[in-house]
Design an enzyme around this catalytic site. Structure first.
Site, short mmCIF file in Angstrom:
data_model
loop_
_atom_site.label_atom_id
_atom_site.label_comp_id
_atom_site.label_asym_id
_atom_site.label_seq_id
_atom_site.Cartn_x
_atom_site.Cartn_y
_atom_site.Cartn_z
N HIS A 148 0.67 -1.37 -0.06
CA HIS A 148 0.07 0.14 0.22
C HIS A 148 1.00 1.38 0.14
O HIS A 148 1.63 1.49 0.80
CB HIS A 148 -0.99 -0.07 1.28
CG HIS A 148 -1.86 1.05 1.19
ND1 HIS A 148 -2.76 1.04 0.15
CD2 HIS A 148 -2.07 2.20 1.81
CE1 HIS A 148 -3.57 2.06 0.43
NE2 HIS A 148 -3.31 2.65 1.22
N HIS A 365 -6.01 -1.23 6.04
CA HIS A 365 -6.03 -0.91 7.40
C HIS A 365 -7.27 -1.54 8.44
O HIS A 365 -6.62 -2.49 9.35
CB HIS A 365 -6.55 0.87 7.55
CG HIS A 365 -5.81 1.59 6.97
ND1 HIS A 365 -4.40 1.83 7.42
CD2 HIS A 365 -6.06 2.50 6.01
CE1 HIS A 365 -3.88 2.65 6.33
NE2 HIS A 365 -4.93 3.08 5.47
N ASP A 416 2.17 3.03 2.98
CA ASP A 416 1.31 3.92 2.86
C ASP A 416 1.62 5.55 2.76
O ASP A 416 2.11 5.77 1.75
CB ASP A 416 0.25 4.18 4.28
CG ASP A 416 -1.04 4.68 4.07
OD1 ASP A 416 -1.32 5.36 3.02
OD2 ASP A 416 -1.73 4.46 5.19
#
Length: 543
Positions: A148, A365, A416
């Site tokens: 991610h 998440h 992220d």
């Protein structure tokens, strides 16, 4: 709703250039300095049988930088041509791994044969390097997967740590950076970010991409210009990419069809409808169906950004293309509250009811979940991508990763927002965060955490043939030093524990992608000065 067209008097944005990548046959750029290194087709190592420390390194592709009028409203990166595997006899080479993690244990003296970018032979008990082999000293793991990424968030590092605030105030700063990006500037930034990932041992990235159009929402002449910039950037940095083309259609959940209207910052994210998104994503997937380094997946930004009645369109596209599908899920309690208020169900239940969950789907998440949510995700074999360094940076909370895995949800890891880029730290943080929450130790073995960082992370991105050191796998490797101040004195038989609980990205010595050393002795072979590339590309956005 259709795409906006350029306003009268507005110059349309155009782009030219060539996408290159691992395995792309291109000429070197004009001005290449003599002695800078011999160029070779992908997978071909020069000097077979020569000193492994002196063999020539080859580039992943050539950078196209046409001269432009700085005042023109014209972009020059990239083209939509797919990467091509160089024709000719396959390359053959041997890597000798001083120590190798083979999935469940560490083995000393491992010889790995590589043909045309794949592992063809794994021999253990080879205690000295075979003649002509390339030596990787330290502990070698399968290449790490960053499942991610938002590449442009790297420009926020350090600047969002002043004061307090919330996820929502952080988002406003993020929007300001997003508004300044063009295909050229995004290419420059992403190339530097992906090079930083390579230095951290990352061989594949899942780029969650939603900056599709110009800032006012007008499509570029080539509607996938921004996505092509990211694909080209990964090629130039020498790593694989799964571009998760993201549907982003509304600014929030409302009772009215279509969701809340987009604000000005979000206009460039939207294709108008999921059907229009699918048409553009199909063009991108078609352009890269034969790519050696890039694959196209899909993403639903969140249940806030894709209205319920359009979720199935995105899910159906992913199913038809057999592509990975990712979604931000229950990262914030405010999202849960809005979904319950409007739809009378949690975001996970909403996704399940619209056919989004499944074995090719990954929830990113998965922080604030009910017991039913966990059962739904696990029962559907929907994956979970944990991003602990970002989740703690944004004060999101600690997701129930251990319960999700026990329920049947495979785990992967991502950096992220790139507060740091260190997949080993993400693996370590997942265990240590769970210890803090439960006040008990040992929720995962080091081997299980490494599987999340390697094989399961690659699977979440659609690279099922990567993440293992075994015959038939892609020859993607990461070597960690065992003689740094962090790792010196550890037991080599406990190499997995050393990698997860002692080492960091700074200990990555070599990174190999498709049999080619992209990082050699801690130096990137394709991007000569990664810190400068980062500094320059970020400064250009702040100027």
């Amino acid at each position: 709703m259709t795409h906006a067209t350029a306003a009268p008097g507005r110059t349309r944005v155009t782009e030219t250039g060539q996408t290159t990548g691992p395995g792309v046959d291109t000429d070197p750029p004009a001005g290449t300095q003599p002695g800078a290194g011999t160029e070779h087709p992908a997978g071909i190592q020069s000097g077979a049988g020569t000193d492994p420390g002196t063999e020539s390194e080859h580039r992943a592709g050539t950078e196209h930088r046409p001269d432009t009028d700085p005042g023109a409203d014209t972009e020059h990166w990239p083209d939509t041509a797919p990467s091509r595997v160089v024709p000719g006899a396959p390359a053959e080479l041997v890597y000798w791994l001083e120590h190798a993690w083979l999935g469940t244990y560490v083995e000393p003296g491992v010889a790995v044969g590589v043909t045309d970018g794949r592992i063809t032979d794994v021999r253990t008990g080879v205690m000295t390097p075979p003649p002509g082999a390339t030596v990787l000293r330290g502990l070698t793991l399968p290449g790490l997967a960053n499942a991610h990424s938002h590449a442009f968030h790297r420009a926020l590092r350090g600047t969002v740590q002043v004061g307090s605030g919330t996820f929502w105030t952080w988002r406003e700063i993020m929007y300001a950076i997003a508004a300044k990006l063009t295909p050229d500037s995004y290419y420059a930034l992403a190339r530097a970010v992906y090079a930083e990932m390579a230095l951290a041992g990352i061989t594949a990235v899942g780029e969650f991409h939603y900056l599709h159009h110009t800032p006012d929402g007008t499509p570029y002449d080539r509607p996938n210009a921004m996505g092509e910039a990211l694909i080209a950037a990964a090629a130039e940095a020498g790593i694989r990419i799964t571009l998760l083309d993201t549907a982003y259609l509304s600014s929030g959940i409302t009772k009215r069809p279509g969701g809340a209207p987009l604000d000005d910052h979000q206009l460039r994210f939207s294709d108008g409808t999921a059907t229009a998104w699918a048409e553009r994503a199909s063009d991108l997937a078609s352009a890269h169906k034969d790519s050696a380094h890039a694959r196209i997946g899909a993403a639903i930004h969140s249940v806030r950004a894709v209205p319920a009645e359009q979720l199935s369109t995105v899910a159906d596209w992913a199913e038809a293309h057999r592509a990975p599908l990712h979604v931000h899920l229950s990262e914030q309690t405010a999202e849960n509250d809005a979904c319950l208020d409007v739809h009378g169900r949690t975001p996970t239940r909403l996704l399940a009811d619209h056919g989004v969950l499944g074995a090719r789907t990954t929830g990113v998440h998965n922080t604030h979940l009910t017991d039913e949510d966990i059962a739904l995700l696990g029962g559907a074999r929907t994956g979970t991508c944990m991003c602990p360094t970002t989740e703690r940076d944004l004060a999101d909370g600690i997701g129930p990763a251990a319960r999700l895995q026990r329920a049947g949800s495979p785990l992967s890891l991502g950096s992220d927002s790139h507060a740091v880029i260190d997949i080993l730290e993400e693996a370590r943080a997942m265990e240590l965060d769970e210890r803090l929450r439960t006040r008990t130790r040992g929720h995962w073995t080091a081997a299980a955490l490494l599987r999340a960082a390697t094989a399961d992370g690659h699977a979440a991105l659609g690279w099922h043939e990567a993440g293992r050191i075994e015959r038939g796998a892609l020859a993607d490797l990461t070597t960690i030093a065992l003689d740094s101040v962090r790792t010196a004195g550890t037991l080599t038989r406990l190499g997995a524990e050393t990698a997860v609980f002692a080492a960091s990205a700074a200990d990555v010595r070599h990174t190999v992608v498709g049999g080619r050393r992209i990082v050699r002795d801690g130096v990137h072979a394709l991007v000569p000065d990664v810190p400068k590339a980062l500094a320059d590309s970020i400064a250009a956005l702040r100027g």
